[in-house]
Write a protein that holds these residues in place. Sequence first.
Motif, short mmCIF file in Angstrom:
data_model
loop_
_atom_site.label_atom_id
_atom_site.label_comp_id
_atom_site.label_asym_id
_atom_site.label_seq_id
_atom_site.Cartn_x
_atom_site.Cartn_y
_atom_site.Cartn_z
N UNK A 139 4.85 16.57 -2.77
CA UNK A 139 3.50 16.04 -2.65
C UNK A 139 3.41 14.54 -2.85
N UNK A 140 4.54 13.87 -2.91
CA UNK A 140 4.58 12.42 -3.00
C UNK A 140 4.46 11.87 -1.58
N UNK A 141 3.26 11.50 -1.18
CA UNK A 141 3.06 11.09 0.21
C UNK A 141 3.80 9.80 0.57
N UNK A 142 4.31 9.07 -0.40
CA UNK A 142 5.13 7.90 -0.07
C UNK A 142 6.47 8.34 0.52
N UNK A 143 6.84 9.60 0.32
CA UNK A 143 8.09 10.13 0.87
C UNK A 143 7.90 10.71 2.27
N UNK A 144 6.69 10.91 2.67
CA UNK A 144 6.43 11.57 3.94
C UNK A 144 6.93 10.77 5.13
N UNK A 145 7.07 9.46 4.97
CA UNK A 145 7.57 8.66 6.08
C UNK A 145 9.06 8.86 6.32
N UNK A 146 9.78 9.48 5.37
CA UNK A 146 11.21 9.72 5.57
C UNK A 146 11.51 11.19 5.79
N UNK A 147 10.47 12.00 5.90
CA UNK A 147 10.68 13.42 6.11
C UNK A 147 9.82 13.90 7.27
N UNK A 148 9.93 15.18 7.58
CA UNK A 148 9.11 15.74 8.64
C UNK A 148 7.81 16.30 8.10
N UNK A 149 7.61 16.22 6.80
CA UNK A 149 6.40 16.75 6.17
C UNK A 149 5.30 15.70 6.17
N UNK A 150 4.09 16.16 6.38
CA UNK A 150 2.96 15.26 6.26
C UNK A 150 1.74 15.99 5.70
N UNK A 151 2.01 17.07 4.98
CA UNK A 151 0.95 17.82 4.33
C UNK A 151 1.38 18.16 2.91
N UNK A 152 0.42 18.23 1.99
CA UNK A 152 0.77 18.63 0.63
C UNK A 152 1.07 20.13 0.56
N UNK A 153 1.87 20.51 -0.41
CA UNK A 153 2.20 21.91 -0.65
C UNK A 153 1.55 22.36 -1.95
N UNK A 154 1.04 23.56 -1.95
CA UNK A 154 0.45 24.12 -3.17
C UNK A 154 1.56 24.63 -4.08
N UNK A 155 1.24 24.76 -5.35
CA UNK A 155 2.18 25.36 -6.30
C UNK A 155 2.52 26.78 -5.86
N UNK A 156 1.53 27.48 -5.36
CA UNK A 156 1.74 28.85 -4.90
C UNK A 156 2.78 28.90 -3.78
N UNK A 157 2.62 28.04 -2.79
CA UNK A 157 3.56 28.01 -1.66
C UNK A 157 4.97 27.65 -2.13
N UNK A 158 5.08 26.67 -3.03
CA UNK A 158 6.40 26.28 -3.53
C UNK A 158 7.00 27.35 -4.43
N UNK A 159 6.17 28.02 -5.22
CA UNK A 159 6.64 29.15 -6.03
C UNK A 159 7.25 30.22 -5.13
N UNK A 160 6.55 30.55 -4.05
CA UNK A 160 7.06 31.55 -3.11
C UNK A 160 8.33 31.08 -2.42
N UNK A 161 8.38 29.80 -2.09
CA UNK A 161 9.59 29.25 -1.47
C UNK A 161 10.80 29.43 -2.39
N UNK A 162 10.63 29.08 -3.65
CA UNK A 162 11.73 29.24 -4.61
C UNK A 162 12.11 30.72 -4.74
N UNK A 163 11.11 31.57 -4.85
CA UNK A 163 11.36 33.01 -5.03
C UNK A 163 12.02 33.63 -3.81
N UNK A 164 11.65 33.18 -2.62
CA UNK A 164 12.14 33.80 -1.39
C UNK A 164 13.46 33.22 -0.88
N UNK A 165 13.81 32.03 -1.32
CA UNK A 165 15.05 31.40 -0.83
C UNK A 165 16.26 32.22 -1.28
#
Length: 175
Positions: free
Chosen positions: A27-53
């Motif tokens: 969610x550090x939008x200063x990093x978005x210029x070096x990645x393909x992300x340009x939207x914030x992620x919720x804690x819920x989405x990231x929790x699921x990402x960690x759990x599902x990986x």
Amino acid sequence: MDKDKRPEVTLRAMEPEDLDVLYHVENDNSMWNISTSNVPYSRYALHNYIADAKNDIYVDGQVRLMIEKENGKVVGVIDLVNFDPKHHRAELGIIIMDKFRRRGYAHAAVTKLISYAHNMLQLSQIYAIVDVENKVCYQCLTSLGFAGDSILHDWLYCNGSYHDAIVLQFFIEKQ
């Protein structure tokens, strides 16, 4: 940085306890210029990402690892994405948190990742797409043996303008 003074790092799988670090990094939008992300992620989405990986590059198509310094504190995240099993290659992504930058952690982490990619994943090549204005990243990767001169014109869009990027490749078996 003197080779003997480089920090020791460990690369490890994500744990539920890493949620706050991932939340901050993603969610550090200063990093978005070096990645393909340009939207914030919720804690819920990231929790699921960690759990599902599965932390299996053949299942997930990527592997994300936490970078820890000697005392176990997380200093960043490194990943291999865009995995291509047919051609034995993947794209490198790395983020070192602000307060740990320019201390050798990226260099140490990429070195460990190259060894892992070669010995465990049998990759023959790792590549990175770097903004031509990101001199620190360019210098770090070229000091490790990444090379390339292919320019992707107007490849990255950030802060209202397009930036060129350079493709850097590391051929593991040639080292």
